[in-house]
Design an enzyme around this catalytic site. Structure first.
Site, short mmCIF file in Angstrom:
data_model
loop_
_atom_site.label_atom_id
_atom_site.label_comp_id
_atom_site.label_asym_id
_atom_site.label_seq_id
_atom_site.Cartn_x
_atom_site.Cartn_y
_atom_site.Cartn_z
CB CYS A 237 -14.21 36.52 -14.66
SG CYS A 237 -13.24 35.63 -15.90
CB ALA A 238 -13.42 37.79 -8.78
CB ALA A 239 -14.03 42.82 -10.64
N PRO A 240 -17.26 42.73 -10.02
CG PRO A 240 -19.26 43.90 -9.59
CD PRO A 240 -18.62 42.94 -10.57
N GLY A 241 -17.34 41.58 -7.45
CA GLY A 241 -17.04 40.86 -6.23
C GLY A 241 -18.17 40.33 -5.38
N GLY A 242 -19.40 40.39 -5.86
CA GLY A 242 -20.49 39.86 -5.05
C GLY A 242 -20.30 38.40 -4.69
CE LYS A 243 -21.52 35.28 -10.04
NZ LYS A 243 -21.61 36.73 -10.38
CG ASP A 284 -5.50 35.94 -19.10
OD1 ASP A 284 -6.52 35.25 -18.88
OD2 ASP A 284 -5.08 36.20 -20.24
CB CYS A 351 -24.78 37.72 -16.80
SG CYS A 351 -23.42 38.73 -17.44
#
Length: 420
Positions: A237-243, A284, A351
């Site tokens: 569940c990476a987007a938008p990608g800060g991590k 997924d 979050c």
């Protein structure tokens, strides 16, 4: 009409979408709601929309004494926007004329332009004094009740005050990048906070890829995971990608997974701008396989921890999806755990301000998986208050924390280690 007419017209449209159709602002933006606006009008539209959504309760209280009966939603939203602007010191002439002109051209409600004119002229005279006496707006009951049960009535008031205040801009810098031209305040957790940022893409170092926007709370899960050069790391569940960018900057080999192709395009743009690399997979999280040294799961959740930046959320949603989200989180946590190598580690985070989406998930996972333990030792070096460490060993953040510094998003996170 004044120069701000198009911006105000768009604000009213966005308020209609959120309050009438239950759409999030992000969905409206993705559908092109801001496309035809100039950069100045786009910024003004976003600022006024957020300000009005944060102030709905106050605006309605100021307006109610001047309205004898209910008005159509579009007209009500025009009055709300007008009241918010007038009570924040905008020139009455421009605001009133614009709202009258906008409603007069509405194909169904044009006949109400006289009402808009009369009400807003009264608000211009009496509203600012009344506004100053009103309480901080409260969350809708469907959300306020579970949060008050979780954190108590006093904390609830402080959380709502943080929501009303909004959020400054936090950024995460690439290792070794010089962020001093930006000014701002260095937070104990490592983020740089800018109180008055302006246009993000115009800030020093943006074009060079020296940093990216990321709330201080959202920057902590990757710090907690401590990805290292040479490790295989999975970001679910990476987007938008800060991590993803944080972990890629450490030298780890990162695979980032998300269901949204559009959001993954944005992640690729950010990777290109910052000169970082990761393997991007549109798919997924529950269908991923393999074995990884470390996994980061930022699970889909209610996003109730981000309301200070997204005040549309409590108005567009009603809590009916909580049960399905909690079940999905449990499934994702269990599947992600199967992808962790023996002796490896995983960070689970959401979050959310709801314990059912954080503390309770980890407590249940600890009972389910005998090879799982929570690593508490990683928390103190992160620059957080030890009081934020929870009973089961995770980290709980709330918007009312750091009130003098501008708050922090609500988040829950825990570092889970798998026995060898």
């Amino acid at each position: 009409m004044s120069d701000g007419t198009q911006a105000r017209r768009t604000v009213i449209y966005l308020l209609d979408q959120v309050l009438g159709e239950g759409r999030l602002l992000a969905e409206c933006y993705a559908a092109g709601a801001l496309e035809r606006l100039t950069p100045e009008d786009r910024a003004r539209t976003q600022r006024l929309t957020l300000q009005t959504l944060r102030s709905l309760e106050r605006a309605d209280r100021v307006l109610q004494k001047h309205l004898k009966k209910s008005t159509p939603l579009t007209v009500q939203n025009a009055l709300r926007l007008g009241a918010v602007e007038l009570c924040h010191g905008a020139a009455a002439h421009g605001v009133v004329n614009d709202m009258v002109a906008i409603i007069s051209k509405h194909r169904r409600h044009g006949q109400l332009k006289g009402l808009v004119n009369a009400v807003l002229r009264k608000v211009a005279e009496q509203g600012p004094a009344e506004w100053a006496k009103l309480r901080v707006p409260r969350l809708p009951k469907w959300l306020r009740k579970p949060l008050a049960e979780a954190w108590g009535a006093e904390a609830m008031l402080e959380i709502e005050a943080a929501h009303y205040a909004g959020a400054p801009l936090d950024i995460t810098g690439k290792p070794g990048a010089d962020l001093t031209p930006l000014g701002g305040t260095a937070l104990a957790t490592g983020s740089l906070r800018l109180q008055e940022a302006g246009q993000v893409s115009a800030l020093a170092g943006y074009g060079a890829g020296d940093w990216w926007v990321q709330d201080a709370a959202a920057a902590l899960p990757a710090q907690m995971l401590q990805a290292k050069a040479g490790e295989r790391v999975l970001d679910l569940c990476a987007a938008p990608g800060g991590k993803t960018m944080q972990m890629a900057a450490s030298g780890a080999s990162v695979t980032a997974v998300d269901t949204s192709a559009a959001r993954m395009e944005r992640l690729q743009e950010n990777l290109t701008r910052t000169g970082l690399t990761a393997d991007l997979v549109v798919g997924d999280a529950l269908e991923q396989n393999g074995q990884f040294d470390a996994v980061l799961l930022d699970a889909p959740c209610s996003a109730t921890g981000t309301i200070r930046r997204h005040p549309d959320l409590p108005h567009a949603k009603d809590g009916s999806a909580f049960g399905a989200l909690i079940e999905l989180q449990a499934q994702m946590l269990a599947h992600a755990w199967s992808l962790v190598k023996p002796g490896g580690r995983m960070v689970f985070c959401t979050c959310s301000l709801l314990p059912d989406e954080g503390e309770c998930q980890v407590e249940e996972a600890l009972e389910m998986f005998p090879d799982m333990t929570v690593d508490r030792d990683v928390l103190p070096p992160l620059g957080i208050d030890p009081a934020w460490i929870t009973e089961e060993g995770g980290l709980r953040l709330r918007p009312d924390y750091w009130p003098q510094q501008g708050g922090i998003d609500g988040f829950y996170m825990a570092l889970l280690r798998k026995s060898a």
